[in-house]
Design a protein around this motif. Structure first.
Motif, PDB file in Angstrom:
ATOM      1  N   ASN A   1       0.840  -1.184   0.000  1.00  0.00           N
ATOM      2  CA  ASN A   1       0.000   0.000   0.000  1.00  0.00           C
ATOM      3  C   ASN A   1       0.882   1.243   0.000  1.00  0.00           C
ATOM      4  OD1 ASN A   1       0.551   0.813   2.840  1.00  0.00           O
ATOM      5  ND2 ASN A   1      -0.582  -1.058   3.333  1.00  0.00           N
TER       6      ASN A   1
ATOM      7  N   ASP B   1       1.101   3.716   2.051  1.00  0.00           N
ATOM      8  CA  ASP B   1       1.735   4.055   3.328  1.00  0.00           C
ATOM      9  C   ASP B   1       3.037   3.278   3.517  1.00  0.00           C
ATOM     10  OD1 ASP B   1      -0.154   5.913   4.173  1.00  0.00           O
ATOM     11  OD2 ASP B   1      -1.463   4.365   4.985  1.00  0.00           O
TER      12      ASP B   1
ATOM     13  N   ALA C   1       5.613   4.766   1.130  1.00  0.00           N
ATOM     14  CA  ALA C   1       6.073   6.071   1.607  1.00  0.00           C
ATOM     15  C   ALA C   1       7.066   5.912   2.751  1.00  0.00           C
ATOM     16  CB  ALA C   1       4.877   6.918   2.040  1.00  0.00           C
ATOM     17  N   ALA C   2       6.753   5.002   3.681  1.00  0.00           N
ATOM     18  CA  ALA C   2       7.661   4.766   4.809  1.00  0.00           C
ATOM     19  C   ALA C   2       8.995   4.218   4.329  1.00  0.00           C
ATOM     20  CB  ALA C   2       7.007   3.812   5.804  1.00  0.00           C
TER      21      ALA C   2
ATOM     22  N   SER D   1       6.407  11.443   2.502  1.00  0.00           N
ATOM     23  CA  SER D   1       5.004  11.408   2.907  1.00  0.00           C
ATOM     24  C   SER D   1       4.181  10.668   1.865  1.00  0.00           C
ATOM     25  CB  SER D   1       4.462  12.833   3.075  1.00  0.00           C
ATOM     26  OG  SER D   1       4.356  13.468   1.808  1.00  0.00           O
ATOM     27  N   ARG D   2       3.023  10.145   2.285  1.00  0.00           N
ATOM     28  CA  ARG D   2       2.155   9.462   1.329  1.00  0.00           C
ATOM     29  C   ARG D   2       1.686  10.418   0.231  1.00  0.00           C
ATOM     30  NH1 ARG D   2      -3.347   8.751   2.085  1.00  0.00           N
ATOM     31  NH2 ARG D   2      -3.072   6.490   1.999  1.00  0.00           N
TER      32      ARG D   2
END
Length: 215
Positions: free
Chosen positions: A39, A41, A44-45, A50-51
């Motif tokens: 996903n 998120d 992004a991590a 950031s998403r």
């Protein structure tokens, strides 16, 4: 203190670097989690952004996956075509020169990080999400088969091998040179230099038994 780099030059570089960071992070996440399990998120991590940054650069997860496949394919193609430029058009020793060429193909294109990423994505997702790979074959393998086939056609024209369908011969050659490596690659293991060379030698000997010039 100024850097001496104009802002309109520096900004695109920063944008490009961030985009590449997201692509590479997404490739790791897709390979680890699969398309369904990944996903935005997580990606992004992994990328340390950031998403919203991911969405701004690539849109949704499906578009990002397609971008990952395209980026890895482009890098893989670049490595393959660079290696194809070393094809032995005028071999001193056809078998030995083809073995060295096959070793380079295995090292630069099959067993490198891009090759491993692309193979894993294809194995995991191509059956479930064929639409995500639409166009990949035409942009990747088909171009490579044609380019390699043209080189084998030149060897045939020089009277060194006997072939009828160069593209088919190219596909067979590529399949042969990593046939002995497939089990290791599917298990996620990196073949040693010795294993890559042995696979290349086995492949070229079989190839020349089929297509080598008859006395």
């Amino acid at each position: 203190m100024t850097t001496g780099i104009a802002p309109d030059i520096a900004l695109p570089r920063s944008h490009s670097a961030k985009r590449l960071c997201i692509i590479e992070a997404a490739a790791r996440v897709f390979c680890r989690e699969g398309f369904a399990g990944a996903n935005i998120d997580l990606i992004a991590a992994e990328a340390g952004v950031s998403r919203q940054t991911v969405y701004n650069h690539h849109g949704d997860k499906e578009k990002l996956f397609v971008a990952v496949v395209q980026d890895i394919s482009d890098r893989t193609n670049a490595a393959i075509f660079e290696t194809l430029s070393t094809f032995p058009d005028r071999p001193d020793d056809l078998e030995a020169d083809l073995v060295e060429f096959a070793v380079r193909l295995n090292r630069n294109c099959v067993c490198n990080s891009e090759g491993r990423f692309l193979r894993k994505l294809l194995q995991a997702e191509s059956d479930r999400y064929p639409e995500l790979f639409s166009g990949w074959c035409d942009q990747g393998p088909a171009k490579i088969w044609a380019a390699l086939g043209a080189r084998f056609a030149r060897l045939a024209h020089a009277g060194l091998i006997e072939i009828d369908e160069p593209d088919m011969v190219a596909r067979q050659f590529l399949a042969l040179i990593n046939a002995d490596l497939q089990m290791l690659l599917q298990m996620g293991r990196q073949p040693s230099e010795e294993q890559q060379r042995q696979s290349a030698q086995n492949a070229v000997r079989m190839f020349l038994r089929a297509y080598g010039k008859r006395p």
